[in-house]
Design a protein around this motif. Sequence first.
Motif, PDB file in Angstrom:
ATOM      1  N   UNK A   1      16.412   4.403 -21.111  1.00 27.19           N
ATOM      2  CA  UNK A   1      17.785   4.661 -21.564  1.00 27.19           C
ATOM      3  C   UNK A   1      17.812   5.146 -23.004  1.00 27.19           C
ATOM      4  N   UNK A   2      16.792   4.770 -23.779  1.00 26.92           N
ATOM      5  CA  UNK A   2      16.746   5.155 -25.195  1.00 26.92           C
ATOM      6  C   UNK A   2      16.346   6.618 -25.398  1.00 26.92           C
ATOM      7  N   UNK A   3      15.851   7.254 -24.349  1.00 24.15           N
ATOM      8  CA  UNK A   3      15.268   8.594 -24.490  1.00 24.15           C
ATOM      9  C   UNK A   3      16.183   9.716 -24.024  1.00 24.15           C
ATOM     10  N   UNK A   4      17.331   9.370 -23.429  1.00 27.18           N
ATOM     11  CA  UNK A   4      18.259  10.400 -22.923  1.00 27.18           C
ATOM     12  C   UNK A   4      19.673  10.056 -23.376  1.00 27.18           C
ATOM     13  N   UNK A   5      20.541  11.049 -23.336  1.00 20.92           N
ATOM     14  CA  UNK A   5      21.946  10.800 -23.691  1.00 20.92           C
ATOM     15  C   UNK A   5      22.828  10.742 -22.451  1.00 20.92           C
ATOM     16  N   UNK A   6      22.387  11.384 -21.383  1.00 17.72           N
ATOM     17  CA  UNK A   6      23.193  11.404 -20.150  1.00 17.72           C
ATOM     18  C   UNK A   6      22.428  10.650 -19.065  1.00 17.72           C
ATOM     19  N   UNK A   7      22.860   9.443 -18.817  1.00 17.25           N
ATOM     20  CA  UNK A   7      22.136   8.529 -17.914  1.00 17.25           C
ATOM     21  C   UNK A   7      22.480   8.808 -16.452  1.00 17.25           C
ATOM     22  N   UNK A   8      21.738   8.155 -15.577  1.00 18.49           N
ATOM     23  CA  UNK A   8      22.020   8.257 -14.144  1.00 18.49           C
ATOM     24  C   UNK A   8      23.509   7.943 -13.921  1.00 18.49           C
TER      25      UNK A   8
ATOM     26  N   UNK B   1      22.769   1.911 -18.564  1.00 20.12           N
ATOM     27  CA  UNK B   1      22.263   1.107 -19.687  1.00 20.12           C
ATOM     28  C   UNK B   1      22.992  -0.233 -19.805  1.00 20.12           C
ATOM     29  N   UNK B   2      22.311  -1.212 -20.382  1.00 16.79           N
ATOM     30  CA  UNK B   2      22.844  -2.571 -20.513  1.00 16.79           C
ATOM     31  C   UNK B   2      24.168  -2.596 -21.275  1.00 16.79           C
ATOM     32  N   UNK B   3      24.317  -1.722 -22.261  1.00 18.01           N
ATOM     33  CA  UNK B   3      25.554  -1.694 -23.055  1.00 18.01           C
ATOM     34  C   UNK B   3      26.762  -1.422 -22.158  1.00 18.01           C
ATOM     35  N   UNK B   4      26.573  -0.639 -21.094  1.00 15.80           N
ATOM     36  CA  UNK B   4      27.691  -0.350 -20.193  1.00 15.80           C
ATOM     37  C   UNK B   4      28.037  -1.570 -19.341  1.00 15.80           C
ATOM     38  N   UNK B   5      27.019  -2.341 -18.968  1.00 15.47           N
ATOM     39  CA  UNK B   5      27.283  -3.611 -18.283  1.00 15.47           C
ATOM     40  C   UNK B   5      28.111  -4.520 -19.198  1.00 15.47           C
ATOM     41  N   UNK B   6      27.707  -4.581 -20.464  1.00 17.20           N
ATOM     42  CA  UNK B   6      28.394  -5.457 -21.423  1.00 17.20           C
ATOM     43  C   UNK B   6      29.857  -5.045 -21.575  1.00 17.20           C
ATOM     44  N   UNK B   7      30.090  -3.738 -21.677  1.00 18.43           N
ATOM     45  CA  UNK B   7      31.482  -3.261 -21.808  1.00 18.43           C
ATOM     46  C   UNK B   7      32.301  -3.577 -20.561  1.00 18.43           C
TER      47      UNK B   7
ATOM     48  N   UNK C   1      23.555  11.292 -13.838  1.00 19.47           N
ATOM     49  CA  UNK C   1      23.141  12.618 -14.334  1.00 19.47           C
ATOM     50  C   UNK C   1      21.613  12.730 -14.203  1.00 19.47           C
ATOM     51  N   UNK C   2      21.094  13.944 -14.034  1.00 18.65           N
ATOM     52  CA  UNK C   2      19.664  14.099 -13.725  1.00 18.65           C
ATOM     53  C   UNK C   2      18.733  14.064 -14.943  1.00 18.65           C
ATOM     54  N   UNK C   3      19.275  13.878 -16.149  1.00 16.42           N
ATOM     55  CA  UNK C   3      18.458  14.054 -17.363  1.00 16.42           C
ATOM     56  C   UNK C   3      17.203  13.171 -17.384  1.00 16.42           C
ATOM     57  N   UNK C   4      17.340  11.916 -16.964  1.00 18.98           N
ATOM     58  CA  UNK C   4      16.193  10.989 -16.975  1.00 18.98           C
ATOM     59  C   UNK C   4      15.028  11.569 -16.171  1.00 18.98           C
ATOM     60  N   UNK C   5      15.316  12.026 -14.956  1.00 20.04           N
ATOM     61  CA  UNK C   5      14.257  12.516 -14.080  1.00 20.04           C
ATOM     62  C   UNK C   5      13.753  13.891 -14.515  1.00 20.04           C
ATOM     63  N   UNK C   6      14.648  14.731 -15.022  1.00 22.66           N
ATOM     64  CA  UNK C   6      14.212  16.046 -15.507  1.00 22.66           C
ATOM     65  C   UNK C   6      13.282  15.899 -16.711  1.00 22.66           C
TER      66      UNK C   6
END
Length: 200
Positions: free
Chosen positions: A139-146, A54-60, A148-153
């Motif tokens: 990114x708004x729909x999951x808590x564990x981003x790539x 997510x973009x927030x991680x780029x910013x950090x 992690x497999x949550x997005x694709x699952x």
Amino acid sequence: MGLLVHPDARALIFDLDGTLSNSVPVHVATWNQVGEVYGFKFDTKVFYEMTGRPTIEFARRIIADFGLSADPEEIVKLKQQTFWDSASLLEPVNEIISIVKEYYGKLPMAVGTGASRRSAEVQLAELQITKCFDAIVSADDVTRHKPEPETFLECARLMGIEPSKCQVFEDGELGLEAARKAGMIVTDVRPHINYGNWAH
């Protein structure tokens, strides 16, 4: 050999940035516009290391790398608005879009992206392919981003297809890892795509 849909695939999942949308040049340009405001020069290496996050991680990461005393949320707001304002500069990745168009109406399809929902919707609208997809997981729909497999699952769940029968088209290392963890059919699109001057 071109890009092929696997004979066992019952659904297709596509990453967005760098897979459907050749957005890297636009992202890098908009990060540099943000950098002019905040006083940093964006390193494209960071983009390839973190694509899918997510973009927030780029910013950090930028705040840490440059020792900035900025609010990451403010950086994200400026970056996203600048990117959306530049959406007309986006170019399709034709090698992938042709698969989407060929299988539209034949197999269920989803987008699984580390971008925000608004960014995903803006890009798909600009590329005129929104109607092709049964689901968008951002990114708004999951808590564990790539990676992690949550997005694709979540894509598989929304389409009602067993993960092992989903084929993922992806250009980022984190996304490829996520697809493998999800137990899906994994296709690295990078060898098949001409990104122009923005080779991975």
